[in-house]
Every structure is written in structure tokens, then in C-alpha cells.
Design a protein around this motif. Structure first.
Motif, PDB file in Angstrom:
ATOM      1  N   VAL A  42       0.847  -1.182   0.000  1.00 57.38           N
ATOM      2  CA  VAL A  42       0.000   0.000   0.000  1.00 57.38           C
ATOM      3  C   VAL A  42       0.887   1.238   0.000  1.00 57.38           C
ATOM      4  N   ASN A  43       0.563   2.191  -0.856  1.00 56.91           N
ATOM      5  CA  ASN A  43       1.319   3.428  -0.938  1.00 56.91           C
ATOM      6  C   ASN A  43       0.692   4.451  -0.002  1.00 56.91           C
ATOM      7  N   LEU A  44       1.406   4.762   1.086  1.00 58.61           N
ATOM      8  CA  LEU A  44       0.863   5.663   2.089  1.00 58.61           C
ATOM      9  C   LEU A  44       0.612   7.048   1.511  1.00 58.61           C
ATOM     10  N   THR A  45       1.487   7.500   0.624  1.00 59.99           N
ATOM     11  CA  THR A  45       1.304   8.818   0.012  1.00 59.99           C
ATOM     12  C   THR A  45       0.000   8.881  -0.771  1.00 59.99           C
ATOM     13  N   ASP A  46      -0.296   7.821  -1.515  1.00 56.26           N
ATOM     14  CA  ASP A  46      -1.548   7.786  -2.270  1.00 56.26           C
ATOM     15  C   ASP A  46      -2.755   7.772  -1.337  1.00 56.26           C
ATOM     16  N   LEU A  47      -2.653   7.025  -0.254  1.00 56.18           N
ATOM     17  CA  LEU A  47      -3.745   6.993   0.712  1.00 56.18           C
ATOM     18  C   LEU A  47      -3.990   8.378   1.308  1.00 56.18           C
ATOM     19  N   LEU A  48      -2.917   9.052   1.682  1.00 58.66           N
ATOM     20  CA  LEU A  48      -3.054  10.393   2.258  1.00 58.66           C
ATOM     21  C   LEU A  48      -3.646  11.372   1.245  1.00 58.66           C
ATOM     22  N   THR A  49      -3.293  11.203  -0.023  1.00 58.99           N
ATOM     23  CA  THR A  49      -3.879  12.050  -1.071  1.00 58.99           C
ATOM     24  C   THR A  49      -5.382  11.829  -1.155  1.00 58.99           C
ATOM     25  N   PRO A  78       6.931   5.526  11.104  1.00 56.13           N
ATOM     26  CA  PRO A  78       7.577   4.354  10.487  1.00 56.13           C
ATOM     27  C   PRO A  78       6.528   3.409   9.933  1.00 56.13           C
ATOM     28  N   PRO A  79       6.696   2.909   8.722  1.00 55.87           N
ATOM     29  CA  PRO A  79       5.677   2.066   8.068  1.00 55.87           C
ATOM     30  C   PRO A  79       5.256   0.850   8.887  1.00 55.87           C
ATOM     31  N   GLY A  80       6.187   0.241   9.605  1.00 58.54           N
ATOM     32  CA  GLY A  80       5.852  -0.965  10.350  1.00 58.54           C
ATOM     33  C   GLY A  80       5.318  -0.706  11.746  1.00 58.54           C
ATOM     34  N   GLU A  81       5.256   0.539  12.138  1.00 56.47           N
ATOM     35  CA  GLU A  81       4.822   0.861  13.489  1.00 56.47           C
ATOM     36  C   GLU A  81       3.344   0.566  13.674  1.00 56.47           C
ATOM     37  N   LYS A  82       2.973   0.054  14.853  1.00 58.45           N
ATOM     38  CA  LYS A  82       1.577  -0.167  15.192  1.00 58.45           C
ATOM     39  C   LYS A  82       1.107   0.961  16.112  1.00 58.45           C
ATOM     40  N   LEU A  83       0.125   1.691  15.654  1.00 52.41           N
ATOM     41  CA  LEU A  83      -0.420   2.783  16.441  1.00 52.41           C
ATOM     42  C   LEU A  83      -1.580   2.257  17.286  1.00 52.41           C
ATOM     43  N   PRO A  84      -1.671   2.662  18.537  1.00 55.53           N
ATOM     44  CA  PRO A  84      -2.781   2.177  19.367  1.00 55.53           C
ATOM     45  C   PRO A  84      -4.107   2.729  18.850  1.00 55.53           C
ATOM     46  N   TRP A  85      -5.148   1.927  19.007  1.00 56.18           N
ATOM     47  CA  TRP A  85      -6.491   2.401  18.641  1.00 56.18           C
ATOM     48  C   TRP A  85      -7.495   1.625  19.462  1.00 56.18           C
ATOM     49  N   TYR A  86      -8.758   1.909  19.277  1.00 52.54           N
ATOM     50  CA  TYR A  86      -9.793   1.305  20.087  1.00 52.54           C
ATOM     51  C   TYR A  86      -9.987  -0.157  19.689  1.00 52.54           C
ATOM     52  N   GLY A  87      -9.447  -1.056  20.518  1.00 47.14           N
ATOM     53  CA  GLY A  87      -9.631  -2.474  20.285  1.00 47.14           C
ATOM     54  C   GLY A  87      -8.494  -3.154  19.558  1.00 47.14           C
ATOM     55  N   THR A  88      -7.665  -2.405  18.824  1.00 52.78           N
ATOM     56  CA  THR A  88      -6.602  -3.041  18.059  1.00 52.78           C
ATOM     57  C   THR A  88      -5.546  -2.014  17.673  1.00 52.78           C
ATOM     58  N   GLY A  89      -4.323  -2.487  17.414  1.00 51.86           N
ATOM     59  CA  GLY A  89      -3.296  -1.600  16.887  1.00 51.86           C
ATOM     60  C   GLY A  89      -3.454  -1.464  15.385  1.00 51.86           C
ATOM     61  N   ALA A 147      -0.891   3.067   7.453  1.00 49.86           N
ATOM     62  CA  ALA A 147      -1.755   2.908   6.280  1.00 49.86           C
ATOM     63  C   ALA A 147      -3.169   2.523   6.688  1.00 49.86           C
ATOM     64  N   SER A 148      -3.289   1.633   7.667  1.00 45.54           N
ATOM     65  CA  SER A 148      -4.619   1.237   8.137  1.00 45.54           C
ATOM     66  C   SER A 148      -5.325   2.408   8.798  1.00 45.54           C
ATOM     67  N   MET A 149      -4.574   3.227   9.522  1.00 40.92           N
ATOM     68  CA  MET A 149      -5.174   4.398  10.160  1.00 40.92           C
ATOM     69  C   MET A 149      -5.724   5.366   9.107  1.00 40.92           C
ATOM     70  N   VAL A 150      -4.966   5.585   8.046  1.00 41.56           N
ATOM     71  CA  VAL A 150      -5.437   6.479   6.987  1.00 41.56           C
ATOM     72  C   VAL A 150      -6.676   5.892   6.313  1.00 41.56           C
TER      73      VAL A 150
END
Length: 270
Positions: free
Chosen positions: A2-9, A112-123, A127-130
Motif C-alpha cells: 500500500v502506498n501511504l502517500t496515495d492513501l493520504l492524497t 515508520p511504516p511498520g509501526e503499530k499505532l494504538p487504537w480502540y480495540g486493536t493496533g 496505512a490502516s489508520m489512513v
């Protein structure tokens, strides 16, 4: 990959689309009710601004994010309380939403692309956050559009919502306290440009087919399945259409069929 830049666009474009709906409105129009009980157009934008804020905390200050969750006086009303907290006159709320979504985009782009960000119920990965922010922005934009009596054209950005809807099949059953199925489901959707978006094994006995926009309305619980041109084949696919939700957290109440309710009655679902 997944291209994070494209997702952010695409997130920026989806946000700009909703922005264009509300920016010309008067303060009185911002107080118009939406299909979510007790939520005005202002509440919808306040919710997006609040969610961007907590997502920014998740990306930049994990301790502050967890503190915002653990110190909530009523976790069951976290979404409603957040919207009320951020609700303000449009000349204050609109710039705050714009600044917050820009800050979040910058933070996620730097994560960092591999970082897991905390969220409600799951990290969640950046890219998933976007992707989740695209889904929520589109869904709450639909609430605003419903309040204004307009229909937004479907765009290729719906592929992110559709993909998330497919990926959350197991979560949908679990959130509703149902046994999580093991049988795969094939999803084939008619995209806005006439192409077909497909997910799942080609030989799956259970299948869901129909317009991509209808599938996205279903998984964000913006329409009842009875009001959508979706076809379910097989018991798992059929049961899924009753519980589908692309958003995290407890099950949403969904919406009644349009034929049996006033168009202003529904539930806050994300």
C-alpha cells in the motif's frame, strides 16, 4: 504494498469533498439535524475533528492517547462526548478541523511504516489508520449530505471503504456476539468507473455482489440492506449483511429500512 502517500492524497480529497459541503453553510444550517439522533451537521464535523485529534495522539503521544481512553467518565459514550467537546460555532470549528486533519496527515506520513499505532480495540499501521480515516470521513460526509438532501457522486476512493468493509467481516460477527464464520466470502462490486472490485477466493460458495457504493453504505451502516441493491448467496454472506460494520468498537444499531422510518431517524454508528 500500500502506498501511504496515495492513501493520504485520497484522505485529503475526501476531506475536501466534505469541507465543500459545509463551508458555504450558514451557522443556522450547521445546526440542521442529520440522520444520527441528536447530531447536527456541526456534530458530524466536530466528531471528525475529535477523531483526528485522538488519532494524532495515537501517532505522536501514546501515553496521552491511553489517558484519553482511561479517564473517560463514560466509555460507552466516548464518541458522543467527543463530538460535544469539539462542537463550536462554524467559524471556530471549521478551521480547527482543517488544522487537525493537516496535522494528522503530517504525523502519519512521518510514522515508520511498520509501526503499530494504538487504537480502540486493536493496533493499526499508519496505512490502516489512513484507510479508517477515509472510511469515517466518507461515512459522516454521507450523513451531512443526507441532512442537506444531496447525493454525492461515487468516486474511486470508495475502494478503500469497500476493502475495509471486506476486511472487517470477522470483526462484524464478533462485535455482535455471533460465532465468527470460517467459510470464506467472495465479494464482487461494480465500481463507479464500471470496473469490478473483487475480494476473497474466486471459488467461495458464499458471495456478495452489487454496486460498490451500496456495499460501502452497508458496511458503514448508513443504509439498511433492504434499501440496497446487494445480493447475498450462501448463509454466511446473508448473515454478514445483517451485522456488517467497517468501524471499530461495539456494534452499531444500524438503520431502519427507509420504508418504515422517518428519514431523520437512525443511530450514531461510528
Amino acid at each position: 504494498m500500500v502506498n501511504l502517500t496515495d492513501l493520504l492524497t485520497d484522505l485529503a480529497a475526501e476531506s475536501a469533498d466534505v469541507d465543500s459541503l459545509v463551508a458555504p453553510l450558514s451557522a443556522g444550517d450547521w445546526a440542521s439535524p442529520t440522520p444520527a439522533p441528536g447530531w447536527t451537521i456541526g456534530h458530524q464535523i466536530a466528531h471528525l475533528a475529535w477523531t483526528d485529534h485522538v488519532a494524532l495522539l495515537a501517532a505522536t503521544d501514546v501515553d496521552a492517547f491511553f489517558a484519553s481512553v482511561t479517564t473517560a467518565p463514560d466509555p460507552a459514550r466516548l464518541v458522543d462526548v467527543g463530538a460535544e467537546e469539539f462542537l463550536a460555532p462554524p467559524d471556530e470549528l471549521l478551521p480547527r478541523w482543517r488544522a487537525g486533519r493537516a496535522a494528522l496527515a503530517a504525523a502519519l506520513a512521518a510514522a515508520p511504516p511498520g509501526e503499530k499505532l494504538p487504537w480502540y480495540g486493536t493496533g493499526m499501521s499508519p496505512a490502516s489508520m489512513v484507510t479508517a480515516r477515509i472510511m469515517e470521513t466518507w461515512a459522516h460526509g454521507e450523513d451531512v449530505a443526507d441532512a442537506l438532501g444531496v447525493t454525492r457522486p461515487a468516486t474511486a476512493r470508495l475502494r478503500h471503504v469497500a476493502y475495509l468493509g471486506f476486511r472487517t467481516l470477522r470483526h462484524s460477527f464478533a462485535a455482535h456476539g455471533r460465532e465468527v464464520p470460517t467459510a470464506p466470502v467472495r465479494v464482487e462490486l461494480a465500481a463507479p468507473d464500471g470496473a469490478t472490485w473483487s475480494y476473497g477466493p474466486e471459488d467461495a460458495a458464499d458471495r456478495v455482489t452489487g454496486p460498490a457504493r451500496d456495499f460501502c453504505l452497508l458496511v458503514t451502516q448508513r443504509r439498511h440492506r433492504a434499501d440496497l441493491a446487494l445480493t447475498a448467496t450462501g448463509p454466511v454472506a446473508d448473515a454478514w449483511l445483517d451485522v456488517a460494520q467497517a468501524f471499530a468498537g461495539p456494534p452499531g444499531a444500524g438503520r431502519e429500512p427507509l420504508s418504515t422510518r422517518d428519514t431523520t431517524v437512525s443511530e450514531v454508528t461510528a
